[in-house]
Design a protein around this motif. Structure first.
Motif, PDB file in Angstrom:
ATOM      1  N   VAL A 213     -58.718 -43.802 -47.568  1.00 49.81           N
ATOM      2  CA  VAL A 213     -58.764 -43.711 -49.030  1.00 49.81           C
ATOM      3  C   VAL A 213     -57.520 -42.983 -49.532  1.00 49.81           C
ATOM      4  CG1 VAL A 213     -59.969 -42.592 -50.953  1.00 49.81           C
ATOM      5  CG2 VAL A 213     -61.269 -43.819 -49.221  1.00 49.81           C
ATOM      6  N   SER A 214     -56.932 -43.468 -50.626  1.00 52.12           N
ATOM      7  CA  SER A 214     -55.679 -42.895 -51.115  1.00 52.12           C
ATOM      8  C   SER A 214     -55.913 -41.714 -52.050  1.00 52.12           C
ATOM      9  CB  SER A 214     -54.868 -43.956 -51.870  1.00 52.12           C
ATOM     10  OG  SER A 214     -55.495 -44.288 -53.096  1.00 52.12           O
ATOM     11  N   VAL A 215     -54.904 -40.882 -52.159  1.00 50.70           N
ATOM     12  CA  VAL A 215     -54.951 -39.751 -53.084  1.00 50.70           C
ATOM     13  C   VAL A 215     -55.083 -40.256 -54.521  1.00 50.70           C
ATOM     14  CG1 VAL A 215     -53.632 -37.816 -54.041  1.00 50.70           C
ATOM     15  CG2 VAL A 215     -53.683 -38.198 -51.566  1.00 50.70           C
ATOM     16  N   ALA A 216     -54.437 -41.368 -54.826  1.00 52.75           N
ATOM     17  CA  ALA A 216     -54.514 -41.936 -56.175  1.00 52.75           C
ATOM     18  C   ALA A 216     -55.958 -42.284 -56.535  1.00 52.75           C
ATOM     19  CB  ALA A 216     -53.631 -43.174 -56.273  1.00 52.75           C
ATOM     20  N   GLU A 217     -56.689 -42.860 -55.599  1.00 51.12           N
ATOM     21  CA  GLU A 217     -58.096 -43.199 -55.856  1.00 51.12           C
ATOM     22  C   GLU A 217     -58.923 -41.941 -56.085  1.00 51.12           C
ATOM     23  OE1 GLU A 217     -59.554 -46.798 -53.287  1.00 51.12           O
ATOM     24  OE2 GLU A 217     -58.037 -45.722 -52.119  1.00 51.12           O
ATOM     25  N   ILE A 218     -58.665 -40.924 -55.274  1.00 52.49           N
ATOM     26  CA  ILE A 218     -59.404 -39.672 -55.414  1.00 52.49           C
ATOM     27  C   ILE A 218     -59.100 -39.022 -56.756  1.00 52.49           C
ATOM     28  CG2 ILE A 218     -59.658 -37.333 -54.477  1.00 52.49           C
ATOM     29  CD1 ILE A 218     -59.085 -38.590 -51.687  1.00 52.49           C
ATOM     30  N   ALA A 219     -57.826 -38.997 -57.131  1.00 49.25           N
ATOM     31  CA  ALA A 219     -57.422 -38.397 -58.405  1.00 49.25           C
ATOM     32  C   ALA A 219     -58.069 -39.127 -59.571  1.00 49.25           C
ATOM     33  CB  ALA A 219     -55.901 -38.415 -58.537  1.00 49.25           C
ATOM     34  N   GLN A 220     -58.080 -40.442 -59.504  1.00 47.25           N
ATOM     35  CA  GLN A 220     -58.663 -41.232 -60.591  1.00 47.25           C
ATOM     36  C   GLN A 220     -60.150 -40.928 -60.748  1.00 47.25           C
ATOM     37  OE1 GLN A 220     -58.517 -45.492 -60.034  1.00 47.25           O
ATOM     38  NE2 GLN A 220     -58.723 -45.899 -62.225  1.00 47.25           N
ATOM     39  N   ARG A 221     -60.864 -40.875 -59.653  1.00 45.94           N
ATOM     40  CA  ARG A 221     -62.297 -40.595 -59.740  1.00 45.94           C
ATOM     41  C   ARG A 221     -62.558 -39.173 -60.248  1.00 45.94           C
ATOM     42  NH1 ARG A 221     -67.110 -42.715 -57.768  1.00 45.94           N
ATOM     43  NH2 ARG A 221     -68.770 -41.157 -57.643  1.00 45.94           N
ATOM     44  N   ALA A 222     -61.687 -38.241 -59.854  1.00 43.14           N
ATOM     45  CA  ALA A 222     -61.849 -36.844 -60.283  1.00 43.14           C
ATOM     46  C   ALA A 222     -61.428 -36.626 -61.730  1.00 43.14           C
ATOM     47  CB  ALA A 222     -61.045 -35.930 -59.366  1.00 43.14           C
ATOM     48  N   GLY A 223     -60.699 -37.596 -62.303  1.00 44.14           N
ATOM     49  CA  GLY A 223     -60.239 -37.454 -63.681  1.00 44.14           C
ATOM     50  C   GLY A 223     -59.048 -36.530 -63.813  1.00 44.14           C
ATOM     51  N   VAL A 224     -58.221 -36.477 -62.768  1.00 34.98           N
ATOM     52  CA  VAL A 224     -57.019 -35.630 -62.787  1.00 34.98           C
ATOM     53  C   VAL A 224     -55.834 -36.467 -62.304  1.00 34.98           C
ATOM     54  CG1 VAL A 224     -58.362 -33.530 -62.341  1.00 34.98           C
ATOM     55  CG2 VAL A 224     -57.353 -34.788 -60.420  1.00 34.98           C
ATOM     56  N   GLY A 225     -54.639 -35.910 -62.417  1.00 36.40           N
ATOM     57  CA  GLY A 225     -53.461 -36.575 -61.900  1.00 36.40           C
ATOM     58  C   GLY A 225     -53.256 -36.267 -60.423  1.00 36.40           C
ATOM     59  N   LYS A 226     -52.435 -37.084 -59.778  1.00 34.48           N
ATOM     60  CA  LYS A 226     -52.142 -36.845 -58.360  1.00 34.48           C
ATOM     61  C   LYS A 226     -51.512 -35.464 -58.159  1.00 34.48           C
ATOM     62  CE  LYS A 226     -50.180 -40.018 -55.897  1.00 34.48           C
ATOM     63  NZ  LYS A 226     -49.265 -41.101 -55.452  1.00 34.48           N
ATOM     64  N   GLY A 227     -50.707 -35.043 -59.126  1.00 38.09           N
ATOM     65  CA  GLY A 227     -50.071 -33.731 -59.029  1.00 38.09           C
ATOM     66  C   GLY A 227     -51.090 -32.613 -58.931  1.00 38.09           C
ATOM     67  N   THR A 228     -52.194 -32.758 -59.655  1.00 37.38           N
ATOM     68  CA  THR A 228     -53.251 -31.749 -59.603  1.00 37.38           C
ATOM     69  C   THR A 228     -53.878 -31.701 -58.220  1.00 37.38           C
ATOM     70  OG1 THR A 228     -53.734 -32.005 -61.958  1.00 37.38           O
ATOM     71  CG2 THR A 228     -55.468 -31.048 -60.587  1.00 37.38           C
ATOM     72  N   VAL A 229     -54.079 -32.868 -57.627  1.00 39.97           N
ATOM     73  CA  VAL A 229     -54.631 -32.909 -56.265  1.00 39.97           C
ATOM     74  C   VAL A 229     -53.723 -32.148 -55.312  1.00 39.97           C
ATOM     75  CG1 VAL A 229     -55.272 -34.383 -54.316  1.00 39.97           C
ATOM     76  CG2 VAL A 229     -55.770 -35.128 -56.662  1.00 39.97           C
ATOM     77  N   PHE A 230     -52.423 -32.402 -55.418  1.00 41.19           N
ATOM     78  CA  PHE A 230     -51.482 -31.766 -54.486  1.00 41.19           C
ATOM     79  C   PHE A 230     -51.238 -30.291 -54.796  1.00 41.19           C
ATOM     80  CE2 PHE A 230     -50.075 -36.255 -53.716  1.00 41.19           C
ATOM     81  CZ  PHE A 230     -50.416 -36.273 -52.368  1.00 41.19           C
ATOM     82  N   ARG A 231     -51.574 -29.859 -56.003  1.00 40.90           N
ATOM     83  CA  ARG A 231     -51.502 -28.415 -56.280  1.00 40.90           C
ATOM     84  C   ARG A 231     -52.578 -27.665 -55.514  1.00 40.90           C
ATOM     85  NH1 ARG A 231     -49.673 -29.884 -61.446  1.00 40.90           N
ATOM     86  NH2 ARG A 231     -51.766 -30.002 -62.325  1.00 40.90           N
ATOM     87  N   HIS A 232     -53.677 -28.328 -55.288  1.00 38.48           N
ATOM     88  CA  HIS A 232     -54.778 -27.689 -54.557  1.00 38.48           C
ATOM     89  C   HIS A 232     -54.731 -27.964 -53.061  1.00 38.48           C
ATOM     90  CE1 HIS A 232     -56.910 -26.238 -58.107  1.00 38.48           C
ATOM     91  NE2 HIS A 232     -56.651 -27.400 -58.680  1.00 38.48           N
TER      92      HIS A 232
END
Length: 205
Positions: free
Chosen positions: A43-62
């Motif tokens: 599963v891609s980070v983009a898919e995870i970010a979309q479902r979480a309602g955040v940008g990919k940058g937010t995912v990588f900040r955490h």
């Protein structure tokens, strides 16, 4: 504004930012938990970010990498199974404890594709996952030795046997899982019968 008032206002802003960051982190983990269970480690980070309602940058900040996010989610599942196993060690019936643990472990594989892939050894690069898997194997050893010591399973059974069977039972039924998601339970019963201390063929070394 007085210095005290400025500090109070700044503290409130920082506190709100921290709360937002924590909510975003929790949303990312929750999204990853669902998508990894459904689609596995690809599963891609983009898919995870979309479902979480955040940008990919937010995912990588955490999480500095997708691997660290996968490790967070899968380690959580491993630790939950470990806690369940620790509780089962207190069960007065060693045979039932081993049966319940094996059932829980295979059910988790059936429900969580990423967990299944990790346990099968497809992805163990993260030290946290390796440690969690090692702890789980140690627990399987304890549950197995307890059952062997009580004479409720065949005396030549080892923890490694059980750990490998946990994956093997699910993988046997996996090709038909989309049509028969509970088929693994049939093979679990067949295996459990084979563990009983009845007239048996000695296992090869």
């Amino acid at each position: 504004m007085s210095q005290t008032g400025y500090e109070t206002k700044t503290g409130e802003v920082v506190g709100a930012q921290r709360q937002d960051a924590q909510r975003n982190r929790e949303a990312v983990i929750a999204a990853a938990r669902v998508l990894l269970a459904r689609g596995g480690v690809d599963v891609s980070v983009a898919e995870i970010a979309q479902r979480a309602g955040v940008g990919k940058g937010t995912v990588f900040r955490h999480f500095a990498s997708k691997e660290l996010l996968v490790a967070e989610v899968v380690s959580e599942a491993l630790e939950g199974l470990h806690a369940r196993g620790r509780a089962l060690l207190q069960n007065r019936d060693p045979a039932q404890a081993l049966h319940d643990f094996m059932t829980d472990a295979i059910a988790l594989q059936a429900a969580d594709r990423a967990f299944c892939e990790i346990v099968a050894g497809a992805e163990r690069n993260e030290a946290r996952i390796r440690r969690a898997v090692e702890r789980l194997h140690e627990l399987v050893d304890q549950l197995t030795l307890r059952a062997v010591g009580a004479g409720v399973v065949r005396p030549d059974l080892t923890g490694r046997d059980v750990a490998l069977l946990l994956s093997g039972i699910y993988q046997t039924a996996a090709p038909l899982a989309s049509d028969e998601p509970e088929l693994w339970r049939r093979y679990l019963v067949l295996v459990l019968d084979g563990l009983l201390p009845r007239t048996m063929t000695p296992l090869p070394n």
